[in-house]
Motif scaffolding. Sequence first.
Motif, PDB file in Angstrom:
ATOM      1  N   GLU A  75     -18.874 -23.738 101.425  1.00  0.00           N
ATOM      2  CA  GLU A  75     -18.542 -24.950 100.673  1.00  0.00           C
ATOM      3  C   GLU A  75     -19.752 -25.553  99.946  1.00  0.00           C
ATOM      4  OE1 GLU A  75     -14.759 -27.069 102.430  1.00  0.00           O
ATOM      5  OE2 GLU A  75     -16.437 -27.258 103.810  1.00  0.00           O
ATOM      6  N   HIS A  94     -21.287 -33.635 103.763  1.00  0.00           N
ATOM      7  CA  HIS A  94     -19.880 -33.281 103.982  1.00  0.00           C
ATOM      8  C   HIS A  94     -19.680 -33.041 105.466  1.00  0.00           C
ATOM      9  CE1 HIS A  94     -16.002 -31.488 104.037  1.00  0.00           C
ATOM     10  NE2 HIS A  94     -16.454 -30.295 104.355  1.00  0.00           N
ATOM     11  N   HIS A  96     -16.515 -33.498 108.949  1.00  0.00           N
ATOM     12  CA  HIS A  96     -15.094 -33.547 109.312  1.00  0.00           C
ATOM     13  C   HIS A  96     -14.872 -34.572 110.429  1.00  0.00           C
ATOM     14  CE1 HIS A  96     -15.156 -28.917 108.311  1.00  0.00           C
ATOM     15  NE2 HIS A  96     -15.141 -29.649 107.206  1.00  0.00           N
ATOM     16  N   HIS A 159      -8.859 -32.687 105.634  1.00  0.00           N
ATOM     17  CA  HIS A 159     -10.057 -31.843 105.679  1.00  0.00           C
ATOM     18  C   HIS A 159     -11.279 -32.612 106.194  1.00  0.00           C
ATOM     19  CE1 HIS A 159     -12.976 -29.089 103.161  1.00  0.00           C
ATOM     20  NE2 HIS A 159     -13.447 -29.371 104.350  1.00  0.00           N
TER      21      HIS A 159
HETATM   22 ZN   LIG Z   1     -15.316 -28.769 105.183  1.00  0.00          ZN
END
Ligand SMILES: [Zn+2]
Length: 238
Positions: A75, A94, A96, A159
């Motif tokens: 990603e 980023h 989760h 996500h």
């Molecule tokens: Zn992710």
Amino acid sequence: MSDDPREQVRLGCQVLDLLGQSDLVWGHVSVRDPGGRGTWIKARGLGFDEVTASDVVLVDRDGTILEGDGGLHLEYPIHTEVLAARPDVSAVVHTHPQAAVAFGATDLELRPIGHEGALFSPPGPPRFTGTSDLINTSELGAAVAASLGNHNAVLLVNHGIVTAGRDLPAAVLGAVFLEKACRLQLDAAATGRPLRWSTDEEAVAKRESFGGPGQMASVWQYLLRRVQTRVEARTPTV
Ligand SMILES: [Zn+2]
């Protein structure tokens, strides 16, 4: 804090782990290369708590590793495309986190229930709904960047989250505060009782009183002391 982007990414990862944003080997921190060569990002396959400065790689927008050892997260385009779209941003996170993912799955607008929410609302972070799968192409990364727009965070529905900051502490603390803001609202909403939140005027004022540079610098220095203490506790002494 060190100017070395590798050291900055290490610290970002350690702080995120300290504050509960680890999700096994998933999630990443990145910093823009000061020389304009690309993006420094945590290598794949490691938990946040394991990352050292030598586990940070420099990648260009096409995904070519220019410096450093270690594999590249699938990603990475989240980072390269947000940094390309936002010249005012120099760090991207980023993760989760559980409350933010749960909150993102609802149709609730994020409200400033506590201080932290005021950093994101009004008007509340946008939601990216283009896919709930991995953001593993430059096109998807650009779509996430477009959804982020000029905000400091975007909820990737089903996500995770992406936060963007003018510097590393802003992006990392953004992820921490967004998760707490989502948790507070979910907890309050779970009571089933009517909710009350800060007025728009108060929320905007809190961005300076609570979220201003002095407070954030103080918080960051505290977190660096916590990280240092933990690293020392793990380092065997002879
Ligand atoms: Zn992710």
